[in-house]
Design an enzyme around this catalytic site. Structure first.
Site, PDB file in Angstrom:
ATOM      1  N   ARG A  18       0.666  -1.348   0.084  1.00 33.61           N
ATOM      2  CA  ARG A  18      -0.041  -0.015   0.229  1.00 33.61           C
ATOM      3  C   ARG A  18       1.537   0.976  -0.386  1.00 33.61           C
ATOM      4  O   ARG A  18       0.698   2.502  -1.272  1.00 33.61           O
ATOM      5  CB  ARG A  18      -0.664  -0.145   0.913  1.00 33.61           C
ATOM      6  CG  ARG A  18      -2.500  -1.564   0.631  1.00 33.61           C
ATOM      7  CD  ARG A  18      -2.772  -1.345   2.311  1.00 33.61           C
ATOM      8  NE  ARG A  18      -1.922  -1.663   3.358  1.00 33.61           N
ATOM      9  CZ  ARG A  18      -2.659  -1.479   4.722  1.00 33.61           C
ATOM     10  NH1 ARG A  18      -3.764  -0.621   5.256  1.00 33.61           N
ATOM     11  NH2 ARG A  18      -1.294  -1.819   5.194  1.00 33.61           N
ATOM     12  N   ASN A  36      -6.444  -3.046   2.584  1.00 39.82           N
ATOM     13  CA  ASN A  36      -6.102  -4.838   2.181  1.00 39.82           C
ATOM     14  C   ASN A  36      -7.158  -4.804   2.820  1.00 39.82           C
ATOM     15  O   ASN A  36      -7.853  -4.639   2.931  1.00 39.82           O
ATOM     16  CB  ASN A  36      -4.873  -4.752   3.798  1.00 39.82           C
ATOM     17  CG  ASN A  36      -3.775  -4.709   3.981  1.00 39.82           C
ATOM     18  OD1 ASN A  36      -3.041  -4.671   2.786  1.00 39.82           O
ATOM     19  ND2 ASN A  36      -2.842  -4.711   4.592  1.00 39.82           N
TER      20      ASN A  36
END
Length: 90
Positions: A18, A36
């Site tokens: 990320r 996520n």
């Protein structure tokens, strides 16, 4: 302007996916988020020019150094212009 929803499968959580997606998106001028998912995937939703989104997809197919990407799902649609930047969501 287009929107793409990218679902990245494999060993992609806990490897700074990320954070790297945010860095790449910001360098490309793309807006959206990386998150996520409960099933172990990472979801990237991004809006911007199609050529820049294709660069983001290319990154997602490889991921950061420690990631092991097994599959990438890509779905294009029209941009909603709902994002003001690119963020990591939790």
């Amino acid at each position: 302007m287009k929107r793409v929803c990218i679902t990245i499968h494999g060993s992609v959580q806990g490897v700074f996916f990320r954070a790297n997606a945010k860095r790449i998106a910001e360098s490309l001028g793309i807006k959206g988020y990386a998150k996520n998912m409960l099933d172990g995937c990472v979801e990237v939703v991004a809006e911007g020019p199609e050529d820049k989104l294709k660069e983001m997809i290319a990154f997602c197919k490889k991921g950061p150094e420690m990631a092991k990407v097994s599959k990438v799902d890509v779905d294009f649609s029209n941009a909603s212009n709902e994002f003001y930047g690119f963020e990591v969501r939790y």
